[in-house]
Scaffold this active site. Sequence first.
Site, mmCIF file in Angstrom:
data_model
loop_
_atom_site.group_PDB
_atom_site.id
_atom_site.type_symbol
_atom_site.label_atom_id
_atom_site.label_comp_id
_atom_site.label_asym_id
_atom_site.label_seq_id
_atom_site.Cartn_x
_atom_site.Cartn_y
_atom_site.Cartn_z
ATOM 1 N N LYS A 1 18.367 79.631 7.082
ATOM 2 C CA LYS A 1 19.116 78.853 6.090
ATOM 3 C C LYS A 1 18.396 78.873 4.742
ATOM 4 O O LYS A 1 19.020 79.059 3.701
ATOM 5 C CB LYS A 1 19.313 77.402 6.586
ATOM 6 C CG LYS A 1 20.293 77.289 7.756
ATOM 7 C CD LYS A 1 20.312 75.889 8.394
ATOM 8 C CE LYS A 1 21.208 75.884 9.635
ATOM 9 N NZ LYS A 1 21.307 74.567 10.282
ATOM 10 N N GLN B 1 18.454 68.990 10.980
ATOM 11 C CA GLN B 1 18.607 70.012 12.018
ATOM 12 C C GLN B 1 18.609 69.354 13.397
ATOM 13 O O GLN B 1 17.714 68.581 13.731
ATOM 14 C CB GLN B 1 17.480 71.055 11.898
ATOM 15 C CG GLN B 1 17.606 72.231 12.850
ATOM 16 C CD GLN B 1 18.838 73.104 12.570
ATOM 17 O OE1 GLN B 1 19.321 73.216 11.451
ATOM 18 N NE2 GLN B 1 19.378 73.716 13.616
ATOM 19 N N ASP C 1 26.830 69.359 6.390
ATOM 20 C CA ASP C 1 27.072 69.741 7.784
ATOM 21 C C ASP C 1 28.383 69.143 8.304
ATOM 22 O O ASP C 1 28.864 69.530 9.377
ATOM 23 C CB ASP C 1 25.914 69.243 8.676
ATOM 24 C CG ASP C 1 25.030 70.375 9.168
ATOM 25 O OD1 ASP C 1 25.489 71.538 9.168
ATOM 26 O OD2 ASP C 1 23.888 70.092 9.557
HETATM 27 N N1 GUN Z 1 22.063 72.596 15.547
HETATM 28 C C1 GUN Z 1 22.882 73.538 16.030
HETATM 29 N N2 GUN Z 1 23.826 73.851 15.122
HETATM 30 C C2 GUN Z 1 23.596 73.078 14.052
HETATM 31 C C3 GUN Z 1 24.224 72.945 12.792
HETATM 32 O O1 GUN Z 1 25.227 73.582 12.461
HETATM 33 N N3 GUN Z 1 23.665 72.058 11.943
HETATM 34 C C4 GUN Z 1 22.589 71.318 12.276
HETATM 35 N N4 GUN Z 1 22.129 70.450 11.382
HETATM 36 N N5 GUN Z 1 21.975 71.419 13.431
HETATM 37 C C5 GUN Z 1 22.480 72.298 14.314
#
Ligand code: GUN
Length: 281
Positions: free
Chosen positions: A52, A96, A119
Site C-alpha cells: 500500500k 490494518q 477502507d
Molecule cells: N485486512 C484484510 N483486508 C483488509 C483491507 O482491505 N483493509 C484493512 N484495513 N485490513 C485488511
Amino acid sequence: MQIIDGKSLAQEIRQQIAREVEDLKKSRDITPGLAVILVGDDPASHAYVKMKAKACKEAGIYSITHEMPESISQGEIEETITMMNRNPNIDGILVQLPLPGHLDATRLLELIDPRKDVDGFHPFNVGRLVAGLEGFVPCTPLGVMKMLERYGINPKGKNACVVGASNIVGKPMAALLLNAFATVEVCHIYTQNLAEHTRRADILVVGVGKPNLITEEMVKEGAVVVDIGINRLEDGSLVGDVDYEAVAPKCSYITPVPGGVGPMTIAMLLQNTLTAAKARP
Ligand code: GUN
C-alpha cells in the site's frame, strides 16, 4: 473463456490516479495523505501495508505507517486515530486488520472520521452503502465492481452468489451487487449444500480463504467467476478459493490468482484516498 486481467486494469487505474494527484497538487496545492496503523508482526499484514505504501508513493500520495507493537494499548491507538482525524494533511486513515485479540477493532473503526474512512469500514459508510447512498466503499468489493464494469459485465437481472459473509468482503460485495440490481444470495460457513447455490449463479464471487473450495461441478456453464481468495500453499505458491484449472474452461470470464482481484484492492485504496483529498474544504 476470457481472463479478467486485474493486474493490468489496476496499473491503468493507478496511472490515471497519479495524473489526477498531479493536477490536484497544481490546481489546489493539495497532496493527498494516507495514515496506516499497523499493529503487531503478522507477516501478511506487513506485506500488504508495504504494498500500500509503495503504491501511494508511485501515485504521488503521501503515506505514513504507524507501526505499533503487539502489546500496545487500546488507548494509545485511539490517541493516534484522534490525532490523524485532526491532521489536515491526512485524508485517509486505515487500520490494518486483523488486530490482536485484546484490542476492540469495532471501537477503533468507529473512531475514524467517516470522511477519512478510506477502507469504508465505519458503520456510517456501511449504512450509506446499504442504503445506496454515496460514501466510501470497501476496496476489495469496489475493485470487483470495477472489473465487471470494465469487461462489460452488467449484474442487472443476473443471479449473483457471494460465498463468504465477512464485513470486509462478502457483505459489502452483496450490497454492491444488489445496488446494481442483481438477485443476490450470500453463502457462509453454515450454508447447507453450497453447490446448490453456487450452481445457480451467473456471477459467482468467492472470498473465503480455502483452496479448491469451488470445484468444477459447482459452477454453471458460462458463469462469471470472481476469486477473492488468497491462499499460500506449503510450496510457497499463491492460489485462490477456486480450482482454477478445472473451473476456467466452463466460465465466460474468470479472475486469476494472483493477478486478479488483489491488485485492484490497492488501486481502489488510492482511488478512495484521492476522493477524500478532493473533498477537502
Ligand atoms: N485486512 C484484510 N483486508 C483488509 C483491507 O482491505 N483493509 C484493512 N484495513 N485490513 C485488511
